[in-house]
Write a protein that holds these residues in place. Structure first.
Motif, PDB file in Angstrom:
ATOM      1  N   ALA A 145      45.459  36.199  39.147  1.00  9.65           N
ATOM      2  CA  ALA A 145      46.599  36.552  39.999  1.00  9.65           C
ATOM      3  C   ALA A 145      47.433  37.651  39.344  1.00  9.65           C
ATOM      4  CB  ALA A 145      47.451  35.307  40.260  1.00  9.65           C
ATOM      5  N   HIS A 146      47.616  37.555  38.038  1.00 10.06           N
ATOM      6  CA  HIS A 146      48.342  38.611  37.321  1.00 10.06           C
ATOM      7  C   HIS A 146      47.632  39.953  37.497  1.00 10.06           C
ATOM      8  CE1 HIS A 146      51.533  36.423  35.427  1.00 10.06           C
ATOM      9  NE2 HIS A 146      50.731  35.608  34.772  1.00 10.06           N
ATOM     10  N   ILE A 147      46.318  39.942  37.421  1.00 11.01           N
ATOM     11  CA  ILE A 147      45.547  41.180  37.539  1.00 11.01           C
ATOM     12  C   ILE A 147      45.674  41.745  38.952  1.00 11.01           C
ATOM     13  CG2 ILE A 147      43.218  42.159  37.459  1.00 11.01           C
ATOM     14  CD1 ILE A 147      42.553  40.120  35.270  1.00 11.01           C
ATOM     15  N   ARG A 148      45.548  40.887  39.954  1.00 15.06           N
ATOM     16  CA  ARG A 148      45.624  41.358  41.341  1.00 15.06           C
ATOM     17  C   ARG A 148      47.014  41.908  41.666  1.00 15.06           C
ATOM     18  NH1 ARG A 148      42.673  36.369  42.283  1.00 15.06           N
ATOM     19  NH2 ARG A 148      40.468  36.829  42.718  1.00 15.06           N
ATOM     20  N   GLN A 149      48.033  41.345  41.049  1.00 20.44           N
ATOM     21  CA  GLN A 149      49.402  41.788  41.318  1.00 20.44           C
ATOM     22  C   GLN A 149      49.855  42.923  40.398  1.00 20.44           C
ATOM     23  OE1 GLN A 149      50.876  37.281  42.688  1.00 20.44           O
ATOM     24  NE2 GLN A 149      51.529  38.141  40.741  1.00 20.44           N
ATOM     25  N   PHE A 150      48.960  43.380  39.518  1.00 13.12           N
ATOM     26  CA  PHE A 150      49.271  44.460  38.578  1.00 13.12           C
ATOM     27  C   PHE A 150      50.534  44.143  37.771  1.00 13.12           C
ATOM     28  CE2 PHE A 150      46.827  46.513  41.966  1.00 13.12           C
ATOM     29  CZ  PHE A 150      45.843  47.173  41.229  1.00 13.12           C
ATOM     30  N   ASP A 151      50.650  42.906  37.314  1.00 13.29           N
ATOM     31  CA  ASP A 151      51.852  42.491  36.591  1.00 13.29           C
ATOM     32  C   ASP A 151      51.995  43.192  35.246  1.00 13.29           C
ATOM     33  OD1 ASP A 151      52.773  40.815  38.565  1.00 13.29           O
ATOM     34  OD2 ASP A 151      51.733  39.052  37.799  1.00 13.29           O
ATOM     35  N   ASN A 152      50.883  43.407  34.555  1.00 13.48           N
ATOM     36  CA  ASN A 152      50.970  44.111  33.270  1.00 13.48           C
ATOM     37  C   ASN A 152      51.464  45.540  33.467  1.00 13.48           C
ATOM     38  OD1 ASN A 152      50.057  41.892  31.868  1.00 13.48           O
ATOM     39  ND2 ASN A 152      47.946  42.598  31.712  1.00 13.48           N
ATOM     40  N   LEU A 153      50.982  46.189  34.516  1.00 17.82           N
ATOM     41  CA  LEU A 153      51.397  47.560  34.790  1.00 17.82           C
ATOM     42  C   LEU A 153      52.869  47.618  35.183  1.00 17.82           C
ATOM     43  CD1 LEU A 153      50.592  50.531  35.093  1.00 17.82           C
ATOM     44  CD2 LEU A 153      49.954  50.036  37.467  1.00 17.82           C
ATOM     45  N   SER A 154      53.297  46.690  36.038  1.00 20.26           N
ATOM     46  CA  SER A 154      54.699  46.703  36.470  1.00 20.26           C
ATOM     47  C   SER A 154      55.634  46.367  35.313  1.00 20.26           C
ATOM     48  CB  SER A 154      54.906  45.716  37.622  1.00 20.26           C
ATOM     49  OG  SER A 154      54.573  44.396  37.235  1.00 20.26           O
ATOM     50  N   GLN A 171      55.904  32.961  38.007  1.00 21.37           N
ATOM     51  CA  GLN A 171      56.114  32.116  39.183  1.00 21.37           C
ATOM     52  C   GLN A 171      55.316  32.624  40.381  1.00 21.37           C
ATOM     53  OE1 GLN A 171      60.430  32.414  39.240  1.00 21.37           O
ATOM     54  NE2 GLN A 171      60.653  30.314  38.507  1.00 21.37           N
ATOM     55  N   LEU A 172      55.244  33.932  40.540  1.00 22.74           N
ATOM     56  CA  LEU A 172      54.473  34.489  41.649  1.00 22.74           C
ATOM     57  C   LEU A 172      52.981  34.272  41.442  1.00 22.74           C
ATOM     58  CD1 LEU A 172      56.457  37.804  42.240  1.00 22.74           C
ATOM     59  CD2 LEU A 172      56.422  35.770  43.696  1.00 22.74           C
ATOM     60  N   ALA A 173      52.512  34.332  40.184  1.00 23.43           N
ATOM     61  CA  ALA A 173      51.106  34.038  39.906  1.00 23.43           C
ATOM     62  C   ALA A 173      50.809  32.563  40.181  1.00 23.43           C
ATOM     63  CB  ALA A 173      50.768  34.395  38.460  1.00 23.43           C
ATOM     64  N   ASP A 174      51.738  31.681  39.788  1.00 23.73           N
ATOM     65  CA  ASP A 174      51.578  30.255  40.097  1.00 23.73           C
ATOM     66  C   ASP A 174      51.495  30.035  41.604  1.00 23.73           C
ATOM     67  OD1 ASP A 174      51.723  29.631  37.398  1.00 23.73           O
ATOM     68  OD2 ASP A 174      53.867  29.158  37.439  1.00 23.73           O
ATOM     69  N   ARG A 175      52.347  30.731  42.336  1.00 22.34           N
ATOM     70  CA  ARG A 175      52.369  30.587  43.799  1.00 22.34           C
ATOM     71  C   ARG A 175      51.036  31.024  44.400  1.00 22.34           C
ATOM     72  NH1 ARG A 175      57.152  33.585  46.901  1.00 22.34           N
ATOM     73  NH2 ARG A 175      58.315  31.905  45.883  1.00 22.34           N
ATOM     74  N   ARG A 176      50.453  32.055  43.864  1.00 24.14           N
ATOM     75  CA  ARG A 176      49.168  32.533  44.377  1.00 24.14           C
ATOM     76  C   ARG A 176      48.070  31.502  44.139  1.00 24.14           C
ATOM     77  NH1 ARG A 176      48.021  38.100  45.419  1.00 24.14           N
ATOM     78  NH2 ARG A 176      45.828  38.403  45.945  1.00 24.14           N
ATOM     79  N   VAL A 177      48.137  30.802  43.003  1.00 22.03           N
ATOM     80  CA  VAL A 177      47.118  29.795  42.691  1.00 22.03           C
ATOM     81  C   VAL A 177      47.202  28.613  43.651  1.00 22.03           C
ATOM     82  CG1 VAL A 177      46.191  28.292  40.873  1.00 22.03           C
ATOM     83  CG2 VAL A 177      47.135  30.506  40.275  1.00 22.03           C
ATOM     84  N   THR A 178      48.392  28.343  44.192  1.00 22.17           N
ATOM     85  CA  THR A 178      48.541  27.196  45.105  1.00 22.17           C
ATOM     86  C   THR A 178      47.741  27.375  46.393  1.00 22.17           C
ATOM     87  OG1 THR A 178      50.553  28.177  46.069  1.00 22.17           O
ATOM     88  CG2 THR A 178      50.834  26.639  44.232  1.00 22.17           C
ATOM     89  N   ARG A 179      47.188  28.555  46.632  1.00 23.70           N
ATOM     90  CA  ARG A 179      46.346  28.743  47.812  1.00 23.70           C
ATOM     91  C   ARG A 179      45.049  27.936  47.700  1.00 23.70           C
ATOM     92  NH1 ARG A 179      46.698  35.391  48.366  1.00 23.70           N
ATOM     93  NH2 ARG A 179      48.977  35.538  48.567  1.00 23.70           N
ATOM     94  N   ASN A 180      44.623  27.672  46.468  1.00 27.56           N
ATOM     95  CA  ASN A 180      43.352  26.973  46.268  1.00 27.56           C
ATOM     96  C   ASN A 180      43.483  25.730  45.397  1.00 27.56           C
ATOM     97  OD1 ASN A 180      41.732  29.039  47.646  1.00 27.56           O
ATOM     98  ND2 ASN A 180      42.195  30.318  45.866  1.00 27.56           N
TER      99      ASN A 180
END
Length: 318
Positions: free
Chosen positions: A188-197, A226-235
């Motif tokens: 999720a971090h990778i998809r959201q480009f969190d390291n870049l942001s 928290q946003l990465a955690d939220r993305r994981v709740t999809r599955n």
């Protein structure tokens, strides 16, 4: 005295430096409000609020250059900008002995030192990541690498083509379901480009004093988690994710390495679990009003720059 085009450019730069100072003061005053916004603002809203707050001085400077670039002097060598936001006398005459000169020199020196320090720190981080990649063992999944250590480590490293690093110690002490949650979180971090942001945020705020940057970076790190955690709740179930967070935190503290990269920071554990079990929801209205608020603030600060410029002229040698 420097006249002509170079004089105009140097005057424009000095005004940009003055505007940057005014914006930095605004950031210093509002930074505590940004950090304490957690109880009233959704993580997604917090993320964009922090980034908008960080980019404000640079946006102001860009607007100032645009204003100066399209402005035309009148018969009395006075420059008038669009909407009356700027009003400069003797725009093509830069007095080296005036306050414009030393203020521009001081601002340029400070900015050079801060950006240079940031570049050096990033070089050190890249060297550490290079060493980490050399030590890691590749897996069948090209994006996942295993670190041969008993420590508890889970992280995503890289900006555009990031890799996930898991330690053997972490894998030995977690179940397959928990490992799936951990991997999904890092993906999720990778998809959201969190390291870049986060890298962009660090660059944008590097000119600010040291006591301002850490709280802002810590808050931004928390909301991206928290946003990465939220993305994981999809599955996965939120309760299972929260249980995994608590277990990893316990494993990390068992080996007495609270500062180690290990999927969850202890000081953020409570807020992440609360957000998982009682999730907030972003407001479309707030997200829509945010750019408008930033634009209004930008216009107000830009229009005040000319008054600030004349205020300096009253007390200092022009």
């Amino acid at each position: 005295m420097i006249s002509g085009s170079w004089g105009f450019i140097l005057n424009l730069l000095s005004m940009a430096a003055l505007l940057g100072l005014a914006s930095a003061v605004f950031q210093l005053l509002t930074a505590p409000l940004i950090v304490r916004a957690k109880n009233r603002v959704d993580p997604l809203e917090q993320k964009w609020l922090i980034l908008s707050w960080a980019v404000l001085p640079w946006t102001m400077t860009l607007l100032l250059f645009v204003e100066g670039g399209i402005a035309l002097p009148d018969d009395h060598n006075t420059v008038h900008g669009a909407l009356g936001l700027i009003h400069w006398h003797h725009a093509d005459e830069f007095v080296v002995s005036a306050w414009h000169s030393w203020f521009l020199s001081a601002a340029g020196l400070w900015l050079t030192l801060r950006i240079g320090r940031f570049a050096y720190q990033q070089w050190r981080v890249n060297q550490q990541l290079k060493l980490l990649r050399e030590q890691a063992v590749a897996t069948s999944d090209s994006t996942i690498r295993i670190l041969p250590t008993r420590d508890v480590v889970a992280m995503a490293a890289g900006y555009f083509r990031a890799d996930i690093y898991l330690s053997q110690g972490l894998l030995n002490q977690t179940t397959p379901d928990q490992q799936a949650i951990i991997i999904a979180h890092e993906q999720a971090h990778i998809r959201q480009f969190d390291n870049l942001s986060r890298w962009l945020l660090m660059l944008l705020i590097c000119p600010l004093p040291g006591f301002v940057r850490p709280p802002i970076l810590n808050r931004f790190t928390l909301v991206t988690e928290q946003l990465a955690d939220r993305r994981v709740t999809r599955n996965a179930e939120a309760a299972d994710i929260a249980e995994t967070l608590v277990k990893i935190a316990r494993l990390r503290h068992r080996i007495n390495k609270p500062g180690q990269a290990a999927f969850v920071a202890a000081e953020q554990l409570r807020e992440r679990v609360i957000e998982l079990l009682t999730p907030s929801r972003p407001s479309a209205l707030k997200l829509g009003l945010l750019p408008l608020a930033i634009l209004v603030t930008a216009t107000a600060v830009l229009s005040a720059t000319d008054a600030l410029h004349h205020f300096f002229d009253i007390f200092l040698v022009h």
